[in-house]
Design an enzyme around this catalytic site. Structure first.
Site, short mmCIF file in Angstrom:
data_model
loop_
_atom_site.label_atom_id
_atom_site.label_comp_id
_atom_site.label_asym_id
_atom_site.label_seq_id
_atom_site.Cartn_x
_atom_site.Cartn_y
_atom_site.Cartn_z
N GLU A 254 -18.36 10.41 4.17
CA GLU A 254 -16.91 10.53 4.06
C GLU A 254 -16.25 10.53 5.44
O GLU A 254 -15.16 9.99 5.62
CB GLU A 254 -16.53 11.80 3.29
CG GLU A 254 -16.82 11.74 1.80
CD GLU A 254 -16.03 10.66 1.10
OE1 GLU A 254 -14.80 10.59 1.30
OE2 GLU A 254 -16.63 9.86 0.36
N TRP A 257 -15.92 7.04 6.58
CA TRP A 257 -14.74 6.39 6.00
C TRP A 257 -13.54 6.53 6.93
O TRP A 257 -12.71 5.62 7.07
CB TRP A 257 -14.39 7.02 4.64
CG TRP A 257 -14.97 6.32 3.45
CD1 TRP A 257 -16.01 6.74 2.68
CD2 TRP A 257 -14.52 5.09 2.86
NE1 TRP A 257 -16.23 5.84 1.66
CE2 TRP A 257 -15.33 4.83 1.74
CE3 TRP A 257 -13.49 4.18 3.17
CZ2 TRP A 257 -15.16 3.70 0.93
CZ3 TRP A 257 -13.32 3.06 2.38
CH2 TRP A 257 -14.15 2.83 1.27
N TRP A 285 6.84 -5.04 -8.72
CA TRP A 285 6.89 -3.60 -8.99
C TRP A 285 8.17 -3.25 -9.75
O TRP A 285 9.23 -3.80 -9.49
CB TRP A 285 6.85 -2.81 -7.67
CG TRP A 285 5.66 -3.08 -6.82
CD1 TRP A 285 5.62 -3.76 -5.64
CD2 TRP A 285 4.32 -2.64 -7.07
NE1 TRP A 285 4.34 -3.79 -5.14
CE2 TRP A 285 3.51 -3.11 -6.00
CE3 TRP A 285 3.71 -1.92 -8.10
CZ2 TRP A 285 2.15 -2.87 -5.92
CZ3 TRP A 285 2.34 -1.67 -8.02
CH2 TRP A 285 1.57 -2.15 -6.94
N ASN A 320 -8.74 15.79 -2.89
CA ASN A 320 -8.96 14.36 -2.72
C ASN A 320 -9.15 13.63 -4.03
O ASN A 320 -8.64 12.52 -4.22
CB ASN A 320 -10.16 14.11 -1.80
CG ASN A 320 -10.29 12.63 -1.43
OD1 ASN A 320 -9.35 12.06 -0.89
ND2 ASN A 320 -11.40 12.03 -1.78
N TRP A 338 3.14 0.96 -4.05
CA TRP A 338 2.31 1.96 -3.36
C TRP A 338 3.01 2.53 -2.13
O TRP A 338 2.74 3.67 -1.74
CB TRP A 338 0.97 1.35 -2.96
CG TRP A 338 1.03 0.21 -1.97
CD1 TRP A 338 1.09 -1.11 -2.24
CD2 TRP A 338 1.04 0.31 -0.53
NE1 TRP A 338 1.14 -1.86 -1.07
CE2 TRP A 338 1.10 -1.00 -0.01
CE3 TRP A 338 0.99 1.39 0.36
CZ2 TRP A 338 1.14 -1.27 1.36
CZ3 TRP A 338 1.02 1.11 1.73
CH2 TRP A 338 1.09 -0.20 2.21
N TRP A 361 -3.98 4.70 -0.39
CA TRP A 361 -2.96 4.18 -1.31
C TRP A 361 -3.22 2.72 -1.63
O TRP A 361 -3.06 2.29 -2.78
CB TRP A 361 -1.57 4.39 -0.73
CG TRP A 361 -1.03 5.72 -1.12
CD1 TRP A 361 -1.03 6.87 -0.39
CD2 TRP A 361 -0.44 6.07 -2.39
NE1 TRP A 361 -0.49 7.91 -1.11
CE2 TRP A 361 -0.12 7.45 -2.33
CE3 TRP A 361 -0.17 5.36 -3.54
CZ2 TRP A 361 0.46 8.12 -3.41
CZ3 TRP A 361 0.41 6.02 -4.62
CH2 TRP A 361 0.72 7.38 -4.54
#
Length: 429
Positions: A254, A257, A285, A320, A338, A361
């Site tokens: 993680e 990441w 959208w 998370n 987003w 996102w």
């Protein structure tokens, strides 16, 4: 005199730029600038400014204990440096690199100005383990998929990369100060000093790391380290945290990441507000204002979504797993851009970091690097059944759940999922 400019590195321990300045020079003066370009866009009760101010106080005391001081300014960086140069003879400025678009343009402007004055500007790598061109594909281009990046990241890693910089050995090179300067108050900068809850400790619970793979997805338990805010502002060292993370591969990955998303933003700064996959900017959208308001307030009728949003609004934190659920719900169920969600998180999250937030996102919206496919739509009910089966998390944040006071779902899952997939498919074909 040499300046060391603190930004996202509010500590003396294991600080790459501070170490480089102190090892090479004497009379090193640490400074911090409350950047008006950033602060003027924030609300008076922004908890991040309070967090920074508290840690600036601690950092200042550390320097005072070593016979020096931290000079703290409020203003626009270029103007602050102009004043400093007018008042002092400055040989060089050291700092640690920041990879966000504004930070890069700010640093370029400051460096250009300093060089015109004959003052060198040196920036160091401190915020990440590997920078943009240190982990790349065989042809020199950046990775766009996490897993091969992660494998190569681990191949490139040596013990040196996680070794702490021994700043303590050179603290005698700090510029002496007989009288400490006063610290600007939050009120002087237009901010409130009311703290809504205790900030996470900088001490990492090793048991949480060891059990991370079992507890990371359960929002009702204390199963994550809450180190993200400290990494964001550099109140802990990323190298030190990686050393502690060795006991759990999932936690370790993680953290990788985080390097991955920093690298992506550095290589592709336009993705801060544009889709990494350009064709996804063709999605029509709907951006229904009532739906977005219900999402923001935690009144969607989906309890796991509402619990997450209320936790965020009340504390500046969101678990998370729940971040993924609420992001998927906004972009797929509600067909809301987003960027609306990213901006709301940017306003509310104590640990807001552009690279990870934009990355997360865009992952949820399927528009980003190594994102989930557009036809994957989280079912908030099955997510709740899997990760909060006893409603512990939900009951904490949505006390009226199960009563007539709790709203009905603003959309129906199956039809919303079908509509999202059809809309994405049509826009991308």
């Amino acid at each position: 005199m040499v300046l060391f400019w603190h930004r996202r590195d509010l500590r003396t321990q294991d600080n790459a730029g501070l170490f480089a300045a102190l090892r090479k020079h004497k009379n090193v003066q640490p400074i911090f600038i409350f950047d008006q370009n950033i602060l003027e866009d924030l609300k008076p009760n922004d908890q991040r400014v309070l967090f920074i101010h508290q840690h600036i106080q601690k950092l200042k005391q550390t320097y005072i204990q070593h016979g020096s001081d931290l000079l703290v300014f409020y203003g626009r960086p270029e103007e602050v440096f102009k004043t400093l140069i007018d008042e002092h003879t400055i040989e060089a400025v050291y700092t640690n690199r920041d990879y966000e678009p504004y930070a890069k343009s700010r640093d370029q402007a400051v460096e250009t100005y300093l060089e015109k004055k004959g003052i060198s500007f040196r920036s160091l790598k401190d915020h990440v383990i590997f920078e943009r061109n240190e982990v790349v594909k065989g042809d020199g281009t950046p990775y766009r998929v996490y897993t091969p990046y992660m494998r190569q990241w681990k191949n490139e890693l040596t013990p040196f990369h996680l070794k702490a910089y021994p700043v303590e050995k050179y603290l005698g090179h700090l510029k002496p100060s007989n009288k400490s300067s006063s610290l600007l108050s939050l009120k002087e900068m237009g901010f409130e000093d009311k703290q809504i809850q205790a900030f996470p400790s900088t001490e990492v619970d090793q048991k949480i790391i060891e059990n991370y793979h079992h507890t990371r997805d359960i929002p009702s338990v204390n199963g994550t380290t809450r180190m993200s805010v400290h990494l964001r502002f550099g109140t802990i060292s990323i190298r030190a945290l990686f050393q502690q993370a060795k006991s759990n591969e999932k936690y370790y990955n993680e953290l990788i990441w985080r390097d991955f998303y920093q690298m992506i933003l550095d290589h592709f700064p336009a993705t801060a507000d544009r889709s990494f996959k350009p064709q996804y900017d063709n999605i029509p959208w709907e951006n229904n204002e009532k739906h977005f308001k219900a999402w923001c307030e935690g009144k969607t009728g989906y309890p796991i979504v509402d619990a997450g949003m209320r936790e965020l609004n009340a504390t500046g934190f969101m678990h998370n797993r729940v971040r993924m659920i609420v992001a998927s719900f906004l972009t797929k169920h509600l067909m809301t851009d987003w960027r609306f969600g990213e901006a709301y998180f940017a306003e509310k999250l104590l640990d807001y970091e552009m690279a990870s937030n934009v990355g997360g996102w865009q992952w949820a919206a399927s528009s980003g690097v190594d994102a989930q496919p557009y036809f994957r739509v989280f079912n908030p009910t099955s997510q709740q059944e899997k990760f909060d089966p006893d409603f512990k998390y939900i009951k904490k944040w949505v006390p009226e759940y199960g009563t007539k006071a709790y709203p009905n779902p603003i959309v129906e899952h199956k039809s919303a999922r079908k509509h999202a997939i059809e809309t994405y498919k049509s826009a991308l074909s």
